[in-house]
Design a protein around this motif. Structure first.
Motif, mmCIF file in Angstrom:
data_model
loop_
_atom_site.group_PDB
_atom_site.id
_atom_site.type_symbol
_atom_site.label_atom_id
_atom_site.label_comp_id
_atom_site.label_asym_id
_atom_site.label_seq_id
_atom_site.Cartn_x
_atom_site.Cartn_y
_atom_site.Cartn_z
ATOM 1 N N ALA A 174 0.035 8.769 4.833
ATOM 2 C CA ALA A 174 -0.122 7.956 5.277
ATOM 3 C C ALA A 174 0.903 6.891 4.937
ATOM 4 O O ALA A 174 0.670 6.154 5.628
ATOM 5 C CB ALA A 174 -1.548 7.523 3.910
ATOM 6 N N ALA A 230 -3.888 0.709 10.575
ATOM 7 C CA ALA A 230 -3.473 1.610 9.320
ATOM 8 C C ALA A 230 -3.752 1.662 8.131
ATOM 9 O O ALA A 230 -4.076 2.352 7.967
ATOM 10 C CB ALA A 230 -1.773 1.283 9.844
ATOM 11 N N ALA A 231 -4.380 -0.329 7.891
ATOM 12 C CA ALA A 231 -4.411 -0.547 7.009
ATOM 13 C C ALA A 231 -6.063 0.049 6.705
ATOM 14 O O ALA A 231 -6.346 0.003 5.780
ATOM 15 C CB ALA A 231 -5.199 -2.063 6.554
ATOM 16 N N LEU A 289 1.344 4.099 -2.714
ATOM 17 C CA LEU A 289 0.986 5.922 -2.456
ATOM 18 C C LEU A 289 2.076 6.744 -3.291
ATOM 19 O O LEU A 289 1.896 7.157 -4.136
ATOM 20 C CB LEU A 289 1.057 5.858 -1.271
ATOM 21 C CG LEU A 289 0.380 5.907 -0.142
ATOM 22 C CD1 LEU A 289 -0.100 5.670 0.916
ATOM 23 C CD2 LEU A 289 -1.003 6.917 -0.571
ATOM 24 N N GLY A 314 -9.680 5.867 4.188
ATOM 25 C CA GLY A 314 -9.305 7.755 2.899
ATOM 26 C C GLY A 314 -8.993 6.973 1.828
ATOM 27 O O GLY A 314 -9.667 8.411 1.010
ATOM 28 N N PHE A 315 -9.103 6.064 1.118
ATOM 29 C CA PHE A 315 -8.852 6.072 -0.423
ATOM 30 C C PHE A 315 -10.745 5.975 -0.876
ATOM 31 O O PHE A 315 -10.322 6.596 -2.371
ATOM 32 C CB PHE A 315 -9.000 4.138 -0.747
ATOM 33 C CG PHE A 315 -8.576 3.901 -2.093
ATOM 34 C CD1 PHE A 315 -7.331 4.377 -2.099
ATOM 35 C CD2 PHE A 315 -9.462 2.736 -1.910
ATOM 36 C CE1 PHE A 315 -7.544 4.109 -3.493
ATOM 37 C CE2 PHE A 315 -9.120 2.431 -3.622
ATOM 38 C CZ PHE A 315 -8.206 3.294 -4.214
ATOM 39 N N MET A 331 1.751 3.963 7.309
ATOM 40 C CA MET A 331 2.005 2.308 7.205
ATOM 41 C C MET A 331 3.504 2.209 7.288
ATOM 42 O O MET A 331 2.895 0.683 7.759
ATOM 43 C CB MET A 331 0.966 2.713 5.533
ATOM 44 C CG MET A 331 -0.234 2.367 5.401
ATOM 45 S SD MET A 331 -0.975 2.865 3.590
ATOM 46 C CE MET A 331 -0.584 3.386 3.058
ATOM 47 N N GLU A 354 -6.031 4.300 5.880
ATOM 48 C CA GLU A 354 -6.240 3.950 4.590
ATOM 49 C C GLU A 354 -6.915 3.684 3.783
ATOM 50 O O GLU A 354 -7.417 4.359 2.571
ATOM 51 C CB GLU A 354 -5.009 2.751 4.026
ATOM 52 C CG GLU A 354 -4.764 3.080 2.904
ATOM 53 C CD GLU A 354 -3.711 5.064 2.394
ATOM 54 O OE1 GLU A 354 -4.002 5.731 1.055
ATOM 55 O OE2 GLU A 354 -3.486 5.971 3.334
ATOM 56 N N ALA A 380 0.792 -1.225 0.294
ATOM 57 C CA ALA A 380 -0.240 -0.016 -0.284
ATOM 58 C C ALA A 380 0.759 1.008 0.174
ATOM 59 O O ALA A 380 0.203 2.191 -0.906
ATOM 60 C CB ALA A 380 -0.524 -0.041 1.656
ATOM 61 N N SER A 381 1.749 1.248 0.397
ATOM 62 C CA SER A 381 2.767 2.393 0.683
ATOM 63 C C SER A 381 3.404 2.313 -0.706
ATOM 64 O O SER A 381 4.159 3.522 -1.083
ATOM 65 C CB SER A 381 3.867 1.957 1.594
ATOM 66 O OG SER A 381 3.463 2.109 2.674
ATOM 67 N N VAL A 419 -3.968 -2.574 0.740
ATOM 68 C CA VAL A 419 -5.081 -2.485 2.170
ATOM 69 C C VAL A 419 -5.316 -3.806 2.415
ATOM 70 O O VAL A 419 -5.658 -4.213 3.578
ATOM 71 C CB VAL A 419 -5.577 -1.349 2.051
ATOM 72 C CG1 VAL A 419 -7.225 -1.640 2.691
ATOM 73 C CG2 VAL A 419 -4.850 0.020 1.804
ATOM 74 N N ARG A 447 -2.324 0.601 -3.929
ATOM 75 C CA ARG A 447 -2.498 1.165 -2.843
ATOM 76 C C ARG A 447 -4.068 -0.158 -1.741
ATOM 77 O O ARG A 447 -3.950 -0.994 -0.813
ATOM 78 C CB ARG A 447 -3.015 1.972 -2.608
ATOM 79 C CG ARG A 447 -2.299 3.264 -2.456
ATOM 80 C CD ARG A 447 -2.850 4.678 -2.216
ATOM 81 N NE ARG A 447 -3.618 4.406 -1.414
ATOM 82 C CZ ARG A 447 -4.652 6.112 -1.223
ATOM 83 N NH1 ARG A 447 -4.699 7.067 -2.416
ATOM 84 N NH2 ARG A 447 -4.756 6.616 -0.677
#
Length: 120
Positions: free
Chosen positions: A44, A69-70, A28, A76-77, A48, A73, A24-25, A105, A101
């Protein structure tokens, strides 16, 4: 008493959780390189990566940090409307980053929950 197989399964779930957070990082970063406007260091991304470090520690409760955290994210996604970029074929980098991402997640949440269950 847990068996060696159960311990290996819990360790594999933790590793998959970390891999999901890193994926996921990476998503981004790919999206940013593809043209998405975001801060120089997206919050984010930091969250992560720090969560991945927490999951790396083999305390019983640490996978929950990765799951939360996931989930944050993921919320937020979708709340930001970034999900529409999944099918935007005109912007390949942004679409690829969005897919990374989302898949990261999902991986982190699923395997983070498995790691938590295995920690019982």
């Amino acid at each position: 008493m847990s068996t060696g197989t159960e311990k290996r399964g819990a360790l594999a779930a933790r590793r998959a959780t970390i891999a999901g957070l890193l994926m996921a990082s990476a998503g981004l970063v790919v999206a940013k390189l593809g043209g998405v406007v975001m801060p120089a260091v997206p919050p984010a991304l930091v969250i992560m990566l720090v969560a991945a470090l927490f999951v790396l520690v083999r305390w019983r409760w640490t996978p929950i940090v990765g799951v939360l955290a996931a989930l944050a994210e993921g919320v937020g996604f979708f709340a930001s409307g970034s999900y529409v970029r999944l099918v935007d074929v005109a912007e390949f980098g942004i679409s690829a980053g969005s897919w990374l991402r989302l898949l990261g997640v999902i991986t982190a949440v699923v395997f983070g929950l498995v790691a938590l269950k295995a920690a019982d």
